[in-house]
Design a protein around this motif. Structure first.
Motif, mmCIF file in Angstrom:
data_model
loop_
_atom_site.group_PDB
_atom_site.id
_atom_site.type_symbol
_atom_site.label_atom_id
_atom_site.label_comp_id
_atom_site.label_asym_id
_atom_site.label_seq_id
_atom_site.Cartn_x
_atom_site.Cartn_y
_atom_site.Cartn_z
ATOM 1 N N LYS A 77 15.570 79.422 43.905
ATOM 2 C CA LYS A 77 16.373 80.409 43.174
ATOM 3 C C LYS A 77 17.854 80.251 43.471
ATOM 4 O O LYS A 77 18.697 80.304 42.564
ATOM 5 N N VAL A 78 18.165 80.071 44.737
ATOM 6 C CA VAL A 78 19.570 79.927 45.136
ATOM 7 C C VAL A 78 20.127 78.597 44.638
ATOM 8 O O VAL A 78 21.273 78.518 44.180
ATOM 9 N N THR A 79 19.319 77.554 44.719
ATOM 10 C CA THR A 79 19.736 76.246 44.219
ATOM 11 C C THR A 79 20.042 76.308 42.726
ATOM 12 O O THR A 79 21.047 75.752 42.254
ATOM 13 N N ALA A 80 19.189 76.994 41.975
ATOM 14 C CA ALA A 80 19.405 77.125 40.528
ATOM 15 C C ALA A 80 20.697 77.881 40.227
ATOM 16 O O ALA A 80 21.438 77.524 39.304
ATOM 17 N N ALA A 81 20.983 78.916 41.012
ATOM 18 C CA ALA A 81 22.221 79.686 40.811
ATOM 19 C C ALA A 81 23.451 78.818 41.083
ATOM 20 O O ALA A 81 24.447 78.881 40.351
ATOM 21 N N ALA A 82 23.377 77.995 42.135
ATOM 22 C CA ALA A 82 24.492 77.099 42.454
ATOM 23 C C ALA A 82 24.684 76.057 41.359
ATOM 24 O O ALA A 82 25.820 75.777 40.937
ATOM 25 N N GLU A 83 23.583 75.478 40.875
ATOM 26 C CA GLU A 83 23.676 74.462 39.816
ATOM 27 C C GLU A 83 24.265 75.042 38.544
ATOM 28 O O GLU A 83 25.104 74.411 37.881
#
Length: 466
Positions: A77-83
């Protein structure tokens, strides 16, 4: 080791020898001194509570990059937000009005009690504490700041004055006006007992305190009053305290100590600052903030580490009145509150809540401490088990009668053995005698059982060698 469905990629980069050659030739020498292990590990990839080295060996990470990876390595979830944010806007400063900063500040403020609603975003905990010192002195018009012995509040020249641990202090002039008072440590300190701290595990010390009364607390507050009478001016600027000491070795105070200390500080014109760099964002389990477990209301809160799950970020949160004093001059931070940092931090809060990680910290942490206490009773060299949620310390001693710290060399033997069996933990305490367990908050009971078996085996191995 518990199974893991995630399959790491095969490493194809620099050799170990190549990395160490570059480290020796081009990295500052201090980098070489803190590789932590006699036989260093070469980390390549991470997922949730797991890390892989360049050889593909998997480790259970129970230190989380020093209590930083709050919701797990590369949390989807956090990775997707950063991307998503990387594809929209990498960077602009707060001289412009951009949505991610304001959305995040509103979300963070909604998770803090009134009147803690005014936020300044930074890049680290050191920056946040440095700024908090400045704001406290501007607001109060006073200068002297109090911290506990054994504390760590940062490594800048200014915050080095706050820090009270010789391992982190250089032989140079640091910020003046910092007084270190006795830490109310109920295990190694002068006073302690059976019912002192807010933890599922109490000390092995005895006491004759009446129900609801703590003699140790009275004595430590007496020492604070002694410092006010002898070492401090009549008016002070601030009192810094971590709800549970981190680098100090998960040290906890008597239950009512902070309540009484805050009162004494405010009577002398000072403000009270909670350093939540390691205890914040649900890590202690029962509350979102560590200070809430002490039933106190600070005037300022500093935070970092878990705020961004490893992305560089920090914050100072205070009241409108204290924040107004900061307007006496301009202060600017190029990267503080960047679009990417705010997108990541916003997703971290969402993930903690959506995945129930605060409750998981409470449940798994309480289980782990209760089981560690059984090992304490089994082995003479385990002196204390303490903490709350997933902020846990295990203090190693020569023997329980003296409570003298186990030597650094002996602790390192055990530490190295734990690593070789596939678990990464941390070290702390003034004498490097405390093992620190501060994992990503997504760990499971099965992970805890694996660690407990490894820890038991490592202690037994050490005792068999003696």
């Amino acid at each position: 080791m518990p199974p893991c469905d995630f399959k790491g990629e095969k490493y194809k980069g620099l050799s170990k020898e190549g990395m160490m050659k570059i480290r020796k030739e081009h990295c500052n020498p201090v980098t070489m001194s803190i590789t932590y292990y006699e036989r260093p590990i070469y980390i390549y990839q991470g997922y949730k509570q797991w890390l892989w080295d360049v050889d593909g060996k998997r480790y259970l990470d129970l230190f989380a990059g020093v209590a930083t990876v709050s919701v797990g390595h590369c949390n989807p979830k956090v990775t997707a937000a950063a991307e998503k944010q990387l594809k929209t806007l990498w960077h602009t400063t707060n001289i412009y009005v951009h949505p991610t900063l304001h959305e995040y500040c509103e979300k963070l403020a909604s998770n803090l009690p009134d009147p803690l609603k005014v936020i300044y975003l930074t890049n680290s905990g050191t920056e946040a504490n440095d700024l908090a010192m400045l704001m406290a002195r501007l607001y109060t018009g006073n200068y002297e700041i109090i911290t506990f012995r054994g504390s760590y509040h940062g490594g800048s020249q200014q915050t080095m004055g706050l820090t009270s641990n010789s391992s982190y202090k250089y032989p140079i002039a640091t910020s003046s006006g910092c007084t270190h008072v006795m830490c109310p440590d109920v295990f190694r300190g002068l006073w302690g007992g059976l019912h002192c701290r807010d933890s599922p595990v109490q000390t092995i010390r005895d006491c004759n305190c009446a129900p609801g009364h703590c003699m140790a607390n009275d004595q430590y507050i007496g020492q604070l009053n002694e410092a006010f009478a002898t070492s401090l001016p009549s008016r002070i600027a601030a009192f810094f305290a971590e709800p549970i000491q981190g680098m100090g070795g998960a040290t906890q105070y008597p239950k009512n100590y902070l309540k009484e200390a805050y009162k004494l500080v405010r009577e002398r014109g000072g403000i009270c600052i909670a350093d939540e760099v390691q205890t914040g964002f649900g890590r202690t389990g029962t509350h979102f903030w560590g200070f809430q477990g002490h039933e106190v209301m600070p005037d300022m809160v500093t935070m970092a580490k878990g705020i961004g799950n490893g992305f560089p970020m920090g914050a100072v949160v205070t009241t409108p009145e204290i924040a107004a004093a900061f307007g006496k001059a301009f202060h600017f931070n190029t990267f503080g509150g960047s679009p990417i940092a705010c997108a990541v931090a916003s997703s971290v809060i969402d993930t903690i809540k959506e995945e129930g990680l605060q409750q998981n910290s409470h449940d798994v942490g309480t289980y782990m401490m209760t089981e560690l206490a059984k090992l304490r009773d089994k082995y003479e060299i385990i002196g204390d088990v303490r903490g709350k949620g997933l902020q846990i310390g295990v203090e190693m001693v020569k023997d329980k009668a003296s409570r003298a710290p186990l030597s650094p060399a002996a602790a390192s033997e055990i530490f190295e053995d734990i690593k070789d069996m596939g678990v990464l933990i941390g070290k702390g305490g003034v004498y490097k005698q405390v093992f620190r367990v501060q994992p990503p908050m997504c760990i499971t009971k099965k992970d805890a059982d694996f660690f407990l078996a490894v820890f038991d085996k490592a202690i037994k191995n050490y005792m068999d060698r003696q």
